[in-house]
Design a protein around this motif. Structure first.
Motif, short mmCIF file in Angstrom:
data_model
loop_
_atom_site.label_atom_id
_atom_site.label_comp_id
_atom_site.label_asym_id
_atom_site.label_seq_id
_atom_site.Cartn_x
_atom_site.Cartn_y
_atom_site.Cartn_z
N ARG A 60 -0.40 12.03 -6.82
CA ARG A 60 -1.23 13.67 -7.17
C ARG A 60 -2.21 13.37 -7.59
NH1 ARG A 60 4.59 14.16 -7.45
NH2 ARG A 60 5.06 16.14 -6.30
N GLN A 61 -1.88 11.68 -8.97
CA GLN A 61 -2.91 11.35 -9.81
C GLN A 61 -4.30 10.77 -8.83
OE1 GLN A 61 -0.51 7.70 -11.14
NE2 GLN A 61 0.03 8.65 -12.67
N ALA A 62 -4.70 10.79 -7.05
CA ALA A 62 -5.45 10.71 -6.63
C ALA A 62 -6.37 11.94 -6.55
CB ALA A 62 -4.75 9.79 -5.32
N VAL A 63 -5.41 12.68 -6.10
CA VAL A 63 -5.91 14.34 -5.92
C VAL A 63 -7.23 14.57 -7.28
CG1 VAL A 63 -5.75 16.73 -5.35
CG2 VAL A 63 -4.35 14.82 -4.36
N VAL A 64 -6.03 13.91 -8.68
CA VAL A 64 -6.66 14.28 -9.77
C VAL A 64 -7.62 13.40 -9.77
CG1 VAL A 64 -6.48 13.94 -12.45
CG2 VAL A 64 -4.71 15.82 -11.32
N ARG A 65 -8.19 12.41 -9.63
CA ARG A 65 -9.19 11.63 -9.73
C ARG A 65 -10.74 11.87 -8.70
NH1 ARG A 65 -5.56 7.55 -9.69
NH2 ARG A 65 -5.32 6.94 -7.71
#
Length: 63
Positions: free
Chosen positions: A14-19
């Motif tokens: 999820r954090q990678a997609v937000v970045r």
């Protein structure tokens, strides 16, 4: 071998997609409204497939 879309998403994914969405916002590919909508959807996503759907219209993450 591709990862099945129904695999549960991790917090790190999820954090990678937000970045990636943040980069798209900075590049002018998303409006702030689109970024907000997609970011909310990221945190609501349960599967990798749901995360993938949020970035299908963005160019590949090459950097």
């Amino acid at each position: 071998m591709p990862v099945p879309r129904e695999i549960r998403a991790s917090d790190a994914e999820r954090q990678a997609v937000v970045r990636r969405l943040e980069r798209a916002l900075r590049d002018g590919r998303l409006t702030i409204v689109e970024f907000d909508e997609r970011t909310r959807a990221v945190y609501a996503a349960r599967t990798r497939g749901e995360l993938d759907d949020l970035t299908t219209d963005l160019p590949p993450d090459l950097w």
